[in-house]
Design a protein around this motif. Structure first.
Motif, PDB file in Angstrom:
ATOM      1  N   TYR A  54       0.834  -1.192   0.000  1.00  0.00           N
ATOM      2  CA  TYR A  54       0.000   0.000   0.000  1.00  0.00           C
ATOM      3  C   TYR A  54       0.872   1.246   0.000  1.00  0.00           C
ATOM      4  N   GLU A  55       0.618   2.098  -0.995  1.00  0.00           N
ATOM      5  CA  GLU A  55       1.420   3.298  -1.174  1.00  0.00           C
ATOM      6  C   GLU A  55       0.774   4.486  -0.464  1.00  0.00           C
ATOM      7  N   LYS A  56       1.213   5.687  -0.783  1.00  0.00           N
ATOM      8  CA  LYS A  56       0.887   6.860   0.020  1.00  0.00           C
ATOM      9  C   LYS A  56      -0.595   7.208   0.045  1.00  0.00           C
ATOM     10  N   ARG A  57      -1.350   6.877  -1.016  1.00  0.00           N
ATOM     11  CA  ARG A  57      -2.744   7.291  -1.063  1.00  0.00           C
ATOM     12  C   ARG A  57      -3.640   6.498  -0.112  1.00  0.00           C
ATOM     13  N   VAL A  58      -3.172   5.368   0.363  1.00  0.00           N
ATOM     14  CA  VAL A  58      -3.967   4.549   1.276  1.00  0.00           C
ATOM     15  C   VAL A  58      -3.479   4.775   2.695  1.00  0.00           C
ATOM     16  N   ASN A  59      -4.405   5.160   3.581  1.00  0.00           N
ATOM     17  CA  ASN A  59      -4.088   5.372   4.986  1.00  0.00           C
ATOM     18  C   ASN A  59      -3.997   4.014   5.680  1.00  0.00           C
ATOM     19  N   PRO A  60      -2.829   3.640   6.225  1.00  0.00           N
ATOM     20  CA  PRO A  60      -2.692   2.332   6.862  1.00  0.00           C
ATOM     21  C   PRO A  60      -3.701   2.093   7.982  1.00  0.00           C
ATOM     22  N   GLU A  61      -4.138   3.160   8.645  1.00  0.00           N
ATOM     23  CA  GLU A  61      -5.101   3.000   9.732  1.00  0.00           C
ATOM     24  C   GLU A  61      -6.464   2.554   9.232  1.00  0.00           C
ATOM     25  N   GLU A  62      -6.735   2.727   7.928  1.00  0.00           N
ATOM     26  CA  GLU A  62      -8.020   2.331   7.360  1.00  0.00           C
ATOM     27  C   GLU A  62      -8.015   0.923   6.788  1.00  0.00           C
ATOM     28  N   LEU A  63      -6.846   0.281   6.744  1.00  0.00           N
ATOM     29  CA  LEU A  63      -6.782  -1.055   6.165  1.00  0.00           C
ATOM     30  C   LEU A  63      -7.673  -2.069   6.886  1.00  0.00           C
ATOM     31  N   PRO A  64      -7.775  -2.045   8.222  1.00  0.00           N
ATOM     32  CA  PRO A  64      -8.696  -2.997   8.862  1.00  0.00           C
ATOM     33  C   PRO A  64     -10.138  -2.865   8.382  1.00  0.00           C
TER      34      PRO A  64
END
Length: 320
Positions: A54-64
Motif C-alpha cells: 500500500y502506497e501513500k494514497r492509502v491510509n494504513p489506519e483504514e486497512l482494517p
C-alpha cells in the motif's frame, strides 16, 4: 504502471513464510494495471496470490476497514478476494517498508470493452453487494464527497482545467454550484464500492468471477454507487452512449436490489456527481503528473463529455 515499490525474491520468500501452507515461491510478476498501490502476481508450487503493498494514497489506519469489508462480502459467498491470515492471525504485514497483504487470487480477466451481458451481470452483482451491506455495521467517511470536490477543484485550479479543455474549469465551477443546491441528502446510505469500473470486475466469457479493489469503499448515498458504475460501463471508448448497456445494467441491478422511487428521481443528479468526481480526480492527476512519469494519467475530458451528456438527459433516455 502500478509497481512503485520493488521487492526481491528473497523478500517475498521470507514474507510467504509468515503464512501456513503458502508454498515455495516460483515466480513474481508486477501488475501494471491500476494507479494506487504496488501489486504483484505471486505464484508458488501450491497456488497463486496477489501481493499488495500500500502506497501513500492509502491510509494504513483504514486497512482494517477494507479487510473487514471483503471478509463480510466473502462470508456471504460473493466473489471478492479475502486477505490471507498469517500464522499469528494477522492480515496486514510490513514488506519493503510498506503495509502489505497477501490476497486471494481470483480467476478471470477484466475487459476494456464489456458487452451488454457482462454489464448486466455487473449490475446484478452490485445489487447483491448492496443487499449484503445493509447489515454491515462498519463505516468509513468518503474522502471524495461534495465538500472535497470543492477543495480538489480549487487545488487543480479552474484556469488550469480550462487549459485541459476549453471552459472546463468554468463549467466545473457552475456544476459545483448546481450540486450544492440539488445533491440529495435524505437517500438511503450504506458502505459502497465507489469505484466499480470495468478493470475492477473479472470475467471468464460472460460469467462474472470476481470484484476487486475496494480501496475507495466508503459510507455514502447508496444509489451513487450505481451512478458511478453506470458512468463507467455505459459509454464506449469514444464516449458514445451505449443504450443497451444502460438498460442491461439497470435490469441486472433490479434483479437483486431495486432502486426506490426517491433514488430513481434523484438519479440524474447522482450521475452528474459521479461525472464530476472522476473529472476532478483525473484533472488533478493530469495537472500534477510529470511528463516523464511511468504512470500515464487518465483523461479527464472523458467525464467532461459525460457530464455534458447527463445535463441534457432524461430518465427515459437513460434506460429507465
Amino acid at each position: 504502471m502500478a509497481v512503485y515499490t520493488s521487492v526481491s525474491d528473497e523478500e517475498v520468500s521470507s514474507f510467504l513464510d509468515l503464512y501456513p501452507d503458502s508454498g515455495r515461491l516460483l515466480s513474481i510478476k508486477g501488475i501494471t494495471e491500476g494507479v494506487e498501490n504496488s501489486n504483484y502476481l505471486i505464484t508458488t508450487d501450491v497456488r497463486s496470490y496477489i501481493l499488495t503493498l500500500y502506497e501513500k494514497r492509502v491510509n494504513p489506519e483504514e486497512l482494517p476497514f477494507f479487510m473487514a469489508l471483503t471478509d463480510h462480502l466473502a462470508a456471504e459467498n460473493l466473489p471478492v478476494p479475502k486477505a490471507w491470515k498469517s500464522r499469528d492471525g494477522k492480515q496486514i504485514q510490513t514488506l519493503a517498508g510498506r503495509p502489505a497483504c497477501l490476497i486471494e487470487f481470483l480467476q478471470g480477466r477484466w475487459t476494456p470493452t464489456p458487452n451488454a451481458e457482462q454489464t448486466r451481470a455487473t449490475g446484478e452483482m452490485l445489487g447483491k453487494m448492496h443487499k449484503s451491506l445493509t447489515h454491515f455495521s462498519e463505516n468509513r467517511k468518503n474522502s471524495l464527497d461534495l465538500e472535497n470536490w470543492h477543495i480538489l477543484a480549487e487545488k487543480c485550479g479552474f484556469e488550469a482545467m480550462n487549459q485541459i479543455e476549453a471552459h472546463m474549469g468554468d463549467e466545473v465551477k457552475k456544476e459545483l454550484d448546481y450540486l450544492d443546491k440539488f445533491w440529495p441528502k435524505d437517500l438511503p446510505r450504506s458502505v459502497i464500492h465507489a469505484d466499480l469500473f470495468p478493470d475492477n470486475v473479472l470475467f471468464e466469457g460472460d460469467s462474472l468471477k470476481g470484484v476487486i479493489d475496494f480501496y475507495f469503499a466508503c459510507t455514502e448515498v447508496r444509489a451513487w454507487d450505481l451512478a458511478i458504475t453506470y458512468s463507467a460501463w455505459c459509454f464506449d471508448q469514444e464516449n458514445h452512449f451505449l443504450a443497451d448497456h444502460a438498460k442491461a445494467l439497470i435490469k441486472g441491478y433490479h434483479q437483486s436490489f431495486a432502486l426506490t422511487e426517491e433514488e430513481r428521481a434523484a438519479f440524474i443528479v447522482l450521475l452528474r456527481g459521479a461525472a464530476l468526481r472522476f473529472l476532478l480526480t483525473r484533472a488533478w492527476d493530469w495537472v500534477n503528473t510529470p511528463p516523464d512519469a511511468l504512470v500515464v494519467p487518465k483523461d479527464p475530458r472523458d467525464f467532461f463529455k459525460r457530464l455534458h451528456f447527463y445535463r441534457e438527459a432524461s430518465l427515459e433516455s437513460l434506460g429507465f
